[in-house]
Scaffold this motif. Structure first.
Motif, PDB file in Angstrom:
ATOM      1  N   ASP A 206       0.828  -1.212   0.000  1.00 56.86           N
ATOM      2  CA  ASP A 206       0.000   0.000   0.000  1.00 56.86           C
ATOM      3  C   ASP A 206       0.863   1.263   0.000  1.00 56.86           C
ATOM      4  N   ILE A 207       2.008   1.180   0.668  1.00 55.91           N
ATOM      5  CA  ILE A 207       2.891   2.361   0.743  1.00 55.91           C
ATOM      6  C   ILE A 207       3.472   2.685  -0.637  1.00 55.91           C
ATOM      7  N   GLU A 208       3.736   1.633  -1.410  1.00 55.22           N
ATOM      8  CA  GLU A 208       4.261   1.890  -2.764  1.00 55.22           C
ATOM      9  C   GLU A 208       3.224   2.588  -3.639  1.00 55.22           C
ATOM     10  N   ASP A 209       1.962   2.132  -3.552  1.00 57.36           N
ATOM     11  CA  ASP A 209       0.908   2.801  -4.311  1.00 57.36           C
ATOM     12  C   ASP A 209       0.743   4.252  -3.848  1.00 57.36           C
ATOM     13  N   ARG A 210       0.885   4.435  -2.547  1.00 53.06           N
ATOM     14  CA  ARG A 210       0.717   5.771  -1.960  1.00 53.06           C
ATOM     15  C   ARG A 210       1.756   6.756  -2.514  1.00 53.06           C
ATOM     16  N   ALA A 211       2.949   6.219  -2.785  1.00 53.92           N
ATOM     17  CA  ALA A 211       4.005   7.067  -3.342  1.00 53.92           C
ATOM     18  C   ALA A 211       3.627   7.548  -4.747  1.00 53.92           C
ATOM     19  N   LEU A 212       2.698   6.840  -5.378  1.00 52.35           N
ATOM     20  CA  LEU A 212       2.277   7.205  -6.731  1.00 52.35           C
ATOM     21  C   LEU A 212       0.937   7.954  -6.721  1.00 52.35           C
ATOM     22  N   TRP A 213       0.615   8.586  -5.594  1.00 47.92           N
ATOM     23  CA  TRP A 213      -0.703   9.209  -5.403  1.00 47.92           C
ATOM     24  C   TRP A 213      -1.081  10.140  -6.561  1.00 47.92           C
ATOM     25  N   THR A 214      -0.169  11.048  -6.902  1.00 47.06           N
ATOM     26  CA  THR A 214      -0.479  12.034  -7.950  1.00 47.06           C
ATOM     27  C   THR A 214      -0.782  11.341  -9.271  1.00 47.06           C
ATOM     28  N   GLN A 215       0.027  10.341  -9.605  1.00 42.54           N
ATOM     29  CA  GLN A 215      -0.205   9.591 -10.840  1.00 42.54           C
ATOM     30  C   GLN A 215      -1.551   8.860 -10.792  1.00 42.54           C
ATOM     31  N   PHE A 216      -1.881   8.305  -9.618  1.00 44.04           N
ATOM     32  CA  PHE A 216      -3.180   7.619  -9.505  1.00 44.04           C
ATOM     33  C   PHE A 216      -4.332   8.613  -9.679  1.00 44.04           C
ATOM     34  N   MET A 217      -4.232   9.769  -9.047  1.00 45.12           N
ATOM     35  CA  MET A 217      -5.322  10.751  -9.174  1.00 45.12           C
ATOM     36  C   MET A 217      -5.506  11.152 -10.635  1.00 45.12           C
ATOM     37  N   SER A 218      -4.384  11.302 -11.314  1.00 40.17           N
ATOM     38  CA  SER A 218      -4.464  11.649 -12.735  1.00 40.17           C
ATOM     39  C   SER A 218      -5.114  10.510 -13.533  1.00 40.17           C
ATOM     40  N   ALA A 219      -4.743   9.280 -13.234  1.00 41.19           N
ATOM     41  CA  ALA A 219      -5.328   8.132 -13.945  1.00 41.19           C
ATOM     42  C   ALA A 219      -6.826   8.013 -13.645  1.00 41.19           C
ATOM     43  N   TYR A 220      -7.212   8.283 -12.398  1.00 36.92           N
ATOM     44  CA  TYR A 220      -8.647   8.263 -12.056  1.00 36.92           C
ATOM     45  C   TYR A 220      -9.386   9.354 -12.832  1.00 36.92           C
ATOM     46  N   GLU A 221      -8.803  10.535 -12.848  1.00 34.80           N
ATOM     47  CA  GLU A 221      -9.475  11.651 -13.537  1.00 34.80           C
ATOM     48  C   GLU A 221      -9.693  11.308 -15.014  1.00 34.80           C
ATOM     49  N   ILE A 222      -8.652  10.807 -15.645  1.00 31.08           N
ATOM     50  CA  ILE A 222      -8.752  10.450 -17.068  1.00 31.08           C
ATOM     51  C   ILE A 222      -9.781   9.337 -17.277  1.00 31.08           C
ATOM     52  N   ALA A 223      -9.687   8.296 -16.463  1.00 35.01           N
ATOM     53  CA  ALA A 223     -10.608   7.158 -16.623  1.00 35.01           C
ATOM     54  C   ALA A 223     -12.051   7.606 -16.432  1.00 35.01           C
ATOM     55  N   MET A 224     -12.291   8.407 -15.422  1.00 37.69           N
ATOM     56  CA  MET A 224     -13.672   8.826 -15.140  1.00 37.69           C
ATOM     57  C   MET A 224     -14.189   9.737 -16.255  1.00 37.69           C
ATOM     58  N   LYS A 225     -13.328  10.650 -16.742  1.00 38.23           N
ATOM     59  CA  LYS A 225     -13.783  11.533 -17.821  1.00 38.23           C
ATOM     60  C   LYS A 225     -14.061  10.740 -19.101  1.00 38.23           C
ATOM     61  N   ARG A 226     -13.206   9.785 -19.386  1.00 35.26           N
ATOM     62  CA  ARG A 226     -13.350   9.035 -20.639  1.00 35.26           C
ATOM     63  C   ARG A 226     -14.524   8.048 -20.614  1.00 35.26           C
ATOM     64  N   THR A 227     -14.957   7.642 -19.436  1.00 38.85           N
ATOM     65  CA  THR A 227     -15.956   6.554 -19.372  1.00 38.85           C
ATOM     66  C   THR A 227     -17.219   6.938 -18.595  1.00 38.85           C
ATOM     67  N   SER A 228     -17.367   8.209 -18.240  1.00 45.03           N
ATOM     68  CA  SER A 228     -18.601   8.611 -17.560  1.00 45.03           C
ATOM     69  C   SER A 228     -19.624   8.941 -18.640  1.00 45.03           C
TER      70      SER A 228
END
Lengths: 281, 281
Positions: A206-228
């Motif tokens: 979980d700590i490794e994913d946490r280090a990628l927080w900004t990248q994850f938020m960006s991936a969520y934003e893109i995924a949600m915009k593209r598929t909402s």
């Protein structure tokens, strides 16, 4: 009693111009003044009855309708709590198919990324709840570059097509990202590290994913915009207050169930005849 | 608060000399004076915590234990209500596998009668709930002579062997027959015939089974006597008062969960190291 209205919940839907940075994880839109506790139980009886009615219609063969609830969020964002306190506590398990998705097996990796989800889609009358989903294939796989960029690109369109096809077959799709702050995640992880009752939920990865927080938020934003889409909207729900998120999910389930316009299925027998048979028996 | 004690619930176990005629479906042993309502919620918090602990140990790989709850009763005896009000409301669905068994498919009929149940047995940490079960193969199949007598005979022993083997692998088996009177069934069927909210639960075939009531009671008595063992006891639970039966099932689940002697699984990480990693992240 205070509650999040359907209209207020709908405003959390991801649309044009969505930016995840605009959603404050600590906010409680529609429930100013901390009325979250009051609101939590509000829908229970109605939800429970609507779900039984959906199941009854499925059993009677009088509906093609079903519901797919997709839960997709960062570690400790409260997916398990939604399943426990919204789904388990208000719904009859007979009508619910819950499936948690982990990393794909080798056999699953040999198929298209959507293949392994098919068997878990809801039959008419059922509610399927996905704890993580095919969105992992455009989230973690994007962030960690586990698939080539052109394959990730292809998947957004494939998901929209997949969900459109489900929708055309009567599946009401609700996609929820419980959105927590990085600070709130730290508190939650700390609790898991320190409290022996929570150790089992902690994973050093979980700590490794946490280090990628900004990248994850960006991936969520893109995924949600593209598929909402209209037929399968994303809801980015502030979740630093877990009860707030649960209340919103209840509201969204209530709306989806209501939108099926169900009534109790009619008798497929003649009540007078059966009453007489019963009395003679 | 009044509750059915473990000892009282245990007395409903089927043993030597059992006769179903001796069990009054309207009685509430251990709860004289109609304290059933008071007792119903008594175990909820403990049950809930024990079940989470079982699930946690399953996830952590620190238990081989699991639970199989078999519900087998006449139509309208309250199996669905047990699932809803005992299982759904107190357990986390993530740790529960619920399976309702109908008539076998052609493929299933081509295998030994126990074959189709295998995939639904509990993994370590899980609770499987069977809504009807392999006991149909010695109940309805006996009453309606759907299999030759020598095959029915063979099945009692096969079931005992099957359950012994499960027990040796750590499965705690609880088998419950919610026992209702023929008169109470008539009331319930009447309700299903007349109340539009219950039509979907009514099946005209129920009247045909009802005509065979005496034969069914005899088949239940034989099945329970032949297959009630120390490792997989049968409980014949008076159920004209549905809350009474539910209370007893809670008590039996509580006892089974307690008997696994679980504690929270230990950390498989070093809390100090992880806390430092978290703080640096």
């Amino acid at each position: 009693m205070a509650k999040v209205t359907v209209e207020e919940a709908r405003q959390l839907a991801v649309g044009e111009g969505f930016s995840i940075a605009d959603v404050d994880p600590a906010s409680t839109p529609g429930l100013p003044g901390g009325n979250v506790d009051d609101a939590f139980g509000t829908f229970d009886d109605e939800l429970s009855e609507l779900q039984e009615m959906l199941y009854a219609n499925g059993r009677a063969g009088t509906t093609t309708g079903s519901i797919l609830l997709v839960l997709q969020g960062m570690d400790t964002s409260g997916k398990g709590g939604i399943i426990r306190h919204v789904v388990s506590e208000t719904m009859d398990m007979q009508g619910v198919h819950l499936k948690a998705f982990g990393a794909p097996t080798e056999e699953e990796r040999n198929h298209d990324f959507l293949w392994r989800f098919g068997p878990h889609l809801p039959e008419p009358g059922m509610i399927s709840v996905f704890d993580r989903s095919y969105y992992e294939d455009v989230l973690v796989q994007r962030v960690k570059q586990m698939a080539p960029p052109e394959e990730i690109e292809r998947r957004y369109g494939a998901i929209v097509d997949f969900e459109r096809s489900l929708s055309e077959r009567g599946v009401r799709i609700i996609k929820v990202m419980p959105h927590i702050s990085r600070e709130f995640q730290a508190e939650n992880l700390k609790e898991r590290i320190l409290n022996p009752e929570k150790h089992w939920k902690y994973n050093p990865g979980d700590i490794e994913d946490r280090a990628l927080w900004t990248q994850f938020m960006s991936a969520y934003e893109i995924a949600m915009k593209r598929t909402s889409t209209e037929f399968a909207p994303w809801y980015c729900v502030p979740s630093d207050d877990k009860d707030y998120c649960r209340t919103v999910v209840k509201t969204l389930l209530y709306r989806a169930l209501s939108s099926l316009d169900l009534t109790w299925p009619p008798a497929d027998f003649d009540p007078e005849v059966e009453l007489e048979r019963l009395e003679r028996s």
